[in-house]
Design an enzyme around this catalytic site. Structure first.
Site, short mmCIF file in Angstrom:
data_model
loop_
_atom_site.label_atom_id
_atom_site.label_comp_id
_atom_site.label_asym_id
_atom_site.label_seq_id
_atom_site.Cartn_x
_atom_site.Cartn_y
_atom_site.Cartn_z
N LYS A 22 0.83 -1.21 0.00
CA LYS A 22 0.00 0.00 0.00
C LYS A 22 0.86 1.26 0.00
O LYS A 22 0.67 2.17 -0.81
CB LYS A 22 -0.91 0.02 1.23
CG LYS A 22 -1.69 1.31 1.41
CD LYS A 22 -2.52 1.30 2.68
CE LYS A 22 -1.79 1.82 3.87
NZ LYS A 22 -1.86 3.29 4.02
N ASN A 23 1.83 1.31 0.93
CA ASN A 23 2.63 2.53 1.06
C ASN A 23 3.52 2.77 -0.15
O ASN A 23 3.89 3.91 -0.44
CB ASN A 23 3.46 2.47 2.35
CG ASN A 23 2.60 2.61 3.59
OD1 ASN A 23 1.49 3.10 3.53
ND2 ASN A 23 3.12 2.16 4.72
N CYS A 118 -5.09 8.55 9.35
CA CYS A 118 -5.30 7.99 10.69
C CYS A 118 -4.97 9.00 11.77
O CYS A 118 -4.03 9.78 11.64
CB CYS A 118 -4.44 6.75 10.89
SG CYS A 118 -5.02 5.29 10.02
N ARG A 123 2.05 14.45 12.21
CA ARG A 123 3.06 14.10 11.21
C ARG A 123 3.24 15.36 10.37
O ARG A 123 2.63 15.52 9.33
CB ARG A 123 2.60 12.90 10.38
CG ARG A 123 2.60 11.61 11.19
CD ARG A 123 2.28 10.40 10.37
NE ARG A 123 0.84 10.21 10.24
CZ ARG A 123 0.30 9.17 9.62
NH1 ARG A 123 1.07 8.24 9.08
NH2 ARG A 123 -1.00 9.05 9.53
N ASP A 308 4.38 0.37 12.04
CA ASP A 308 3.14 -0.16 11.49
C ASP A 308 2.87 -1.61 11.87
O ASP A 308 1.84 -2.17 11.50
CB ASP A 308 3.13 -0.02 9.96
CG ASP A 308 2.76 1.38 9.51
OD1 ASP A 308 2.30 2.18 10.35
OD2 ASP A 308 2.92 1.69 8.32
N ARG A 400 -8.71 0.36 4.26
CA ARG A 400 -7.73 1.27 3.70
C ARG A 400 -6.41 0.56 3.45
O ARG A 400 -5.62 1.01 2.60
CB ARG A 400 -7.48 2.45 4.64
CG ARG A 400 -8.65 3.41 4.77
CD ARG A 400 -8.28 4.59 5.66
NE ARG A 400 -6.99 5.13 5.26
CZ ARG A 400 -5.97 5.35 6.09
NH1 ARG A 400 -6.08 5.08 7.37
NH2 ARG A 400 -4.84 5.84 5.65
#
Length: 422
Positions: A22-23, A118, A123, A308, A400
């Site tokens: 995903k990232n 999230c 951040r 994560d 997600r």
């Protein structure tokens, strides 16, 4: 709103295919903005965040075509219609800020809303903007939008990051490919997703050296071309499913898994008494001698233990033999899953950025609520080890970042189902 129901007590056995990252995909998709020629991504994950990034790119004028049930994404940004990334799309996902660097590099201007995502702590975007300002950008925050211009185009410079931010490294890396001269990113993040981005950009014609180290050097070029690129395996999904047989018992082969993606994670599993074996097709995981043991965890930038995977690791340590301490050094507010695990009978004490977990013999099923993406899957994992039924609510977070969780876990023996919200 959908929920997922898990009934614990069933050992797992079989294979789980690990999707593309995903990232990585969310970083690779904005790279299309750097070129007028097409970019095709294969091994793409099928997630709601991908749909959000698709909508954002389409709002800018990018043509996006999904093929092979979403596993192939064809992008073409030959005719951008705007350089404004609207709040209504950007607010849904943190990675939306990755259009800033490419738009500035190609068009010389960008208006990008401050992002959402999230609720796991601050951040900040200032590390992105200060780096771009070193490259000649002029950036002003007005009404929740970053208004950025580069009147003479971006220019190469030495860009020292005050911490190894993944997003800032990615934004600057993309921007630097079209900047005039040489850009050096110092204290660059080293994650596999950044190496994957560099590999894709090189296929498009970029000149990059040092990816995967703390110093990346980029020589700007006049234009980038077309490319086809396979998205790297998702190391977070990989680590998540590697924990499933540890928690539930049994053994699972994670297809597509590579040891180099999860080395520090595997070291912790080994300390807990878990065997991880490389196979021809991936990684095989099982407990070495029955019940796993406790260990301490400190989250760190890659190649350290991934933030994560902290929530999922906590779920596993809830039933470990002994006491574990987890320290979260990357994001604040990332122990929001702890109160939900406590509802299931876990013995956890949280003190600021540290959590002490005393292993219990068994968790008990309960209704729980997902607070963010990784927390949601940690509660599903905990449900595998719990007596009775666990109902995880607000699983839109889950969608997600994880595709078809109930099918993947169900295929290896888990008793899990999704129920439609009322």
């Amino acid at each position: 709103m959908d929920s997922i129901i898990v009934k614990g007590g069933k050992e797992l056995k079989g294979q789980i295919h690990i999707a593309g990252a995903k990232n990585a995909a969310l970083t690779l998709m904005p790279a299309t903005l750097l070129s007028e020629e097409p970019l095709t991504l294969t091994n793409a994950p099928r997630l709601s965040d991908i749909k959000t990034m698709t909508a954002l790119l389409q709002s800018l004028g990018t043509e996006v075509t999904s093929m092979q049930d979403g596993k192939v994404i064809a992008l073409s940004s030959h005719n951008l219609t705007t350089t404004k990334a609207d709040y209504e799309i950007v607010r849904k996902m943190r990675a939306s800020n990755l259009v800033l660097g490419p738009l500035l590099a190609r068009e010389g201007n960008a208006i990008v809303s401050l992002p959402g995502g999230c609720a796991i702590g601050a951040r900040p975007m200032d590390i992105h903007t200060s780096a771009l300002e070193l490259m000649g950008a002029e950036i002003e925050l007005k009404d929740g939008y970053l208004h950025a211009v580069a009147p003479g185009g971006l220019k190469g410079n030495v860009v020292p990051l005050r911490f190894a931010s993944v997003g800032a490294t990615e934004n600057i890396l993309m921007a630097a490919t079209l900047a005039k001269g040489t850009t050096v990113i110092e204290n660059a993040a080293r994650e596999p997703e950044i190496v994957d981005l560099a590999k894709c950009l090189k296929a498009m014609g970029a000149q990059i050296e040092g990816e995967g180290t703390s110093r990346i050097e980029i020589q700007g070029v006049d234009r980038l071309g077309a490319a086809t690129h396979a998205v790297v395996t998702d190391r977070i999904e990989l680590g998540t499913y590697m924990l499933a047989p540890v928690i539930a018992g049994g053994e699972v082969e994670c297809l597509g898994g590579k040891m180099e993606l999860v080395k520090s994670f595997v070291e912790k599993l080994d300390a807990c008494g878990v065997d991880v074996t490389e196979t021809a097709n991936g990684l095989l995981v099982k407990n070495r001698n029955g019940r796993h043991t406790a260990t301490d965890v400190i989250t760190q930038p890659f190649p350290g233990f991934p933030t994560d995977l902290q929530a999922q690791m906590m779920a596993m340590l809830c039933t470990a033999d002994g006491t574990s301490v987890l320290e979260e050094t990357i994001f604040e507010n990332r122990f929001m899953h702890a109160p939900e695990l406590i509802r299931m009978g876990a013995d956890i004490e949280v003190h600021g950025g540290s959590a002490t977990v005393r292993g219990v013999d068994r968790l008990k099923g309960a209704p729980v609520m997902a607070t963010d993406l990784r927390a949601s899957v940690s509660l599903i994992l905990a449900g595998l080890a719990a007596e009775g039924e666990t109902r995880v609510n607000r699983v839109y977070h889950l969608d997600r970042g994880y595709e078809h969780v109930e099918q993947k876990l169900g295929a290896v023996g888990a008793m899990i189902e999704r129920v439609q919200g009322e």
